[in-house]
Write a protein that holds these residues in place. Structure first.
Motif, PDB file in Angstrom:
ATOM      1  N   SER A  21       0.830  -1.196   0.000  1.00 22.97           N
ATOM      2  CA  SER A  21       0.000   0.000   0.000  1.00 22.97           C
ATOM      3  C   SER A  21       0.869   1.253   0.000  1.00 22.97           C
ATOM      4  CB  SER A  21      -0.922   0.010   1.221  1.00 22.97           C
ATOM      5  OG  SER A  21      -0.169   0.256   2.380  1.00 22.97           O
ATOM      6  N   GLN A  22       0.257   2.367  -0.341  1.00 22.41           N
ATOM      7  CA  GLN A  22       0.981   3.628  -0.404  1.00 22.41           C
ATOM      8  C   GLN A  22       1.508   4.029   0.981  1.00 22.41           C
ATOM      9  OE1 GLN A  22       1.839   5.215  -3.084  1.00 22.41           O
ATOM     10  NE2 GLN A  22       2.740   6.990  -2.092  1.00 22.41           N
ATOM     11  N   ALA A  23       0.702   3.795   2.017  1.00 29.85           N
ATOM     12  CA  ALA A  23       1.128   4.139   3.376  1.00 29.85           C
ATOM     13  C   ALA A  23       2.324   3.295   3.816  1.00 29.85           C
ATOM     14  CB  ALA A  23      -0.032   3.964   4.345  1.00 29.85           C
ATOM     15  N   THR A  24       2.306   2.026   3.500  1.00 27.92           N
ATOM     16  CA  THR A  24       3.415   1.141   3.862  1.00 27.92           C
ATOM     17  C   THR A  24       4.672   1.532   3.102  1.00 27.92           C
ATOM     18  OG1 THR A  24       1.815  -0.626   4.199  1.00 27.92           O
ATOM     19  CG2 THR A  24       4.132  -1.256   4.032  1.00 27.92           C
ATOM     20  N   LYS A  25       4.529   1.853   1.829  1.00 24.91           N
ATOM     21  CA  LYS A  25       5.672   2.285   1.020  1.00 24.91           C
ATOM     22  C   LYS A  25       6.273   3.560   1.594  1.00 24.91           C
ATOM     23  CE  LYS A  25       6.871   3.895  -3.578  1.00 24.91           C
ATOM     24  NZ  LYS A  25       6.346   4.304  -4.867  1.00 24.91           N
ATOM     25  N   ARG A  26       5.413   4.522   1.932  1.00 20.96           N
ATOM     26  CA  ARG A  26       5.869   5.794   2.496  1.00 20.96           C
ATOM     27  C   ARG A  26       6.620   5.548   3.801  1.00 20.96           C
ATOM     28  NH1 ARG A  26       1.222   8.643   2.780  1.00 20.96           N
ATOM     29  NH2 ARG A  26       1.559   9.373   0.668  1.00 20.96           N
ATOM     30  N   LYS A  27       6.106   4.655   4.644  1.00 18.60           N
ATOM     31  CA  LYS A  27       6.740   4.357   5.923  1.00 18.60           C
ATOM     32  C   LYS A  27       8.150   3.823   5.714  1.00 18.60           C
ATOM     33  CE  LYS A  27       5.719   0.612   8.184  1.00 18.60           C
ATOM     34  NZ  LYS A  27       5.043  -0.425   8.979  1.00 18.60           N
ATOM     35  N   HIS A  28       8.318   2.900   4.772  1.00 20.77           N
ATOM     36  CA  HIS A  28       9.626   2.308   4.514  1.00 20.77           C
ATOM     37  C   HIS A  28      10.600   3.309   3.905  1.00 20.77           C
ATOM     38  CE1 HIS A  28       8.677  -1.716   5.779  1.00 20.77           C
ATOM     39  NE2 HIS A  28       7.583  -1.722   5.027  1.00 20.77           N
ATOM     40  N   VAL A  29      10.135   4.151   3.010  1.00 15.26           N
ATOM     41  CA  VAL A  29      11.004   5.139   2.374  1.00 15.26           C
ATOM     42  C   VAL A  29      11.465   6.174   3.397  1.00 15.26           C
ATOM     43  CG1 VAL A  29      11.074   7.008   0.675  1.00 15.26           C
ATOM     44  CG2 VAL A  29      10.081   4.821   0.062  1.00 15.26           C
ATOM     45  N   SER A  47      11.382   7.303  -8.689  1.00  7.35           N
ATOM     46  CA  SER A  47       9.951   7.169  -8.389  1.00  7.35           C
ATOM     47  C   SER A  47       9.683   6.772  -6.943  1.00  7.35           C
ATOM     48  CB  SER A  47       9.315   6.153  -9.336  1.00  7.35           C
ATOM     49  OG  SER A  47       9.954   4.908  -9.202  1.00  7.35           O
ATOM     50  N   LYS A  48      10.614   6.134  -6.261  1.00  4.82           N
ATOM     51  CA  LYS A  48      10.357   5.737  -4.870  1.00  4.82           C
ATOM     52  C   LYS A  48      10.276   6.950  -3.940  1.00  4.82           C
ATOM     53  CE  LYS A  48      14.931   4.883  -2.895  1.00  4.82           C
ATOM     54  NZ  LYS A  48      15.746   3.879  -2.237  1.00  4.82           N
ATOM     55  N   TYR A  49      10.919   8.065  -4.299  1.00  8.59           N
ATOM     56  CA  TYR A  49      10.859   9.274  -3.478  1.00  8.59           C
ATOM     57  C   TYR A  49       9.672  10.164  -3.816  1.00  8.59           C
ATOM     58  CZ  TYR A  49      15.631   8.318  -1.904  1.00  8.59           C
ATOM     59  OH  TYR A  49      16.739   7.757  -1.361  1.00  8.59           O
ATOM     60  N   ARG A  50       9.121  10.035  -5.001  1.00  2.00           N
ATOM     61  CA  ARG A  50       8.046  10.919  -5.440  1.00  2.00           C
ATOM     62  C   ARG A  50       6.836  10.776  -4.535  1.00  2.00           C
ATOM     63  NH1 ARG A  50       8.649   9.719 -11.917  1.00  2.00           N
ATOM     64  NH2 ARG A  50      10.809  10.414 -12.000  1.00  2.00           N
ATOM     65  N   LYS A  51       6.275  11.894  -4.120  1.00  2.00           N
ATOM     66  CA  LYS A  51       5.118  11.992  -3.223  1.00  2.00           C
ATOM     67  C   LYS A  51       5.386  11.415  -1.834  1.00  2.00           C
ATOM     68  CE  LYS A  51       1.690  12.015  -6.880  1.00  2.00           C
ATOM     69  NZ  LYS A  51       0.469  11.414  -7.397  1.00  2.00           N
ATOM     70  N   ASN A  52       6.647  11.072  -1.528  1.00  2.00           N
ATOM     71  CA  ASN A  52       6.991  10.558  -0.209  1.00  2.00           C
ATOM     72  C   ASN A  52       7.997  11.448   0.510  1.00  2.00           C
ATOM     73  OD1 ASN A  52       5.375   8.222  -0.442  1.00  2.00           O
ATOM     74  ND2 ASN A  52       6.951   7.248  -1.661  1.00  2.00           N
ATOM     75  N   ILE A  53       8.969  11.948  -0.220  1.00  2.00           N
ATOM     76  CA  ILE A  53      10.008  12.800   0.341  1.00  2.00           C
ATOM     77  C   ILE A  53       9.971  14.127  -0.400  1.00  2.00           C
ATOM     78  CG2 ILE A  53      12.492  13.077   0.706  1.00  2.00           C
ATOM     79  CD1 ILE A  53      11.336  10.831   2.349  1.00  2.00           C
ATOM     80  N   TRP A  54       9.963  15.224   0.353  1.00  2.00           N
ATOM     81  CA  TRP A  54       9.903  16.551  -0.252  1.00  2.00           C
ATOM     82  C   TRP A  54      11.279  17.194  -0.184  1.00  2.00           C
ATOM     83  CZ3 TRP A  54       5.719  16.772  -2.898  1.00  2.00           C
ATOM     84  CH2 TRP A  54       4.603  16.082  -2.472  1.00  2.00           C
ATOM     85  N   ILE A  55      11.703  17.752  -1.304  1.00  2.00           N
ATOM     86  CA  ILE A  55      13.010  18.394  -1.401  1.00  2.00           C
ATOM     87  C   ILE A  55      12.776  19.871  -1.683  1.00  2.00           C
ATOM     88  CG2 ILE A  55      15.157  18.493  -2.696  1.00  2.00           C
ATOM     89  CD1 ILE A  55      14.773  15.529  -3.309  1.00  2.00           C
ATOM     90  N   LYS A  56      13.449  20.723  -0.918  1.00  2.00           N
ATOM     91  CA  LYS A  56      13.283  22.162  -1.114  1.00  2.00           C
ATOM     92  C   LYS A  56      14.636  22.813  -1.381  1.00  2.00           C
ATOM     93  CE  LYS A  56      13.244  23.200   3.816  1.00  2.00           C
ATOM     94  NZ  LYS A  56      13.733  21.952   4.277  1.00  2.00           N
TER      95      LYS A  56
END
Length: 163
Positions: free
Chosen positions: A2-10, A55-64
C-alpha cells in the motif's frame, strides 16, 4: 504494497540510515525545482545541472531549495546529468562533517544557514490575549505577500457607516 506502507519504509530508510558517498557519487545542493520531478543542483566546484528524482521518493520525500543530496551520475544525460540516490538531513550533514567527508564549499553555506536561524527572534511562550494588550494592533500578524494589499483608512469606514 500500500501507499502508506511504502511511504513508511522510504521515510525510515531516509531518516535512519547513515549514507557515505562512494567514489562516483557526489554531494550537491539544491538551487531550485523547475518541476516534473527535476531539481537544479550545484556541486561544491560550482557546476550546475539537473537531477531527476527516482519514483520511490516521489510523493513521499519533499526536497526544497537549500537541501543537500547525494547523486549518482547518468552517462547518457545531456541536461539531466544525475539521479538522486539519497536525501541528506541535518544529522547526516553533521556526521559527514565530523568524518571529514563534507565539501569545504558547502561548510560556509551550512554555517551561514545556522547563524541566520539563531539570530531570528523566538516567539513568546504564551501569546497575549487582546484583553491584556489593550489595543487591537495587527502589525505582528503574518502578511501574505502573494496577495494585493488593500489599505483602508478610518475616514472611509466612518463614511460607509453613516450612509
Amino acid at each position: 504494497m500500500s501507499q502508506a506502507t511504502k511511504r513508511k519504509h522510504v521515510v525510515k530508510e531516509v531518516l535512519g540510515e547513515h549514507m557515505v558517498p562512494s567514489d562516483q557519487q557526489q554531494i550537491v545542493r539544491v538551487l531550485r525545482t523547475p518541476g516534473n520531478n527535476l531539481h537544479e543542483v550545484e556541486t561544491a566546484q560550482g557546476q550546475r545541472f539537473l537531477v531527476s528524482m527516482p519514483s520511490k521518493y516521489r510523493k513521499n520525500i519533499w526536497i526544497k531549495r537549500g537541501d543537500f543530496l547525494i547523486v549518482d551520475p547518468i552517462e547518457e544525460g545531456e541536461k539531466v546529468k544525475a539521479e538522486i540516490s539519497f536525501v541528506l538531513c541535518k544529522d547526516h550533514v553533521r556526521s559527514l562533517q565530523k568524518e571529514g567527508l563534507w565539501p569545504e564549499a558547502f561548510s560556509e553555506v551550512t554555517e551561514k544557514h545556522n547563524r541566520n536561524r539563531q539570530t531570528q527572534p523566538e516567539l513568546p511562550a504564551e501569546p497575549q490575549s487582546s484583553e491584556e494588550s489593550g489595543s487591537e494592533d495587527d502589525s505582528d500578524l503574518f502578511v501574505n505577500t502573494n496577495r494585493r494589499q488593500y489599505h483602508e483608512s478610518e475616514e472611509e469606514s466612518e463614511e460607509e457607516e453613516v450612509a
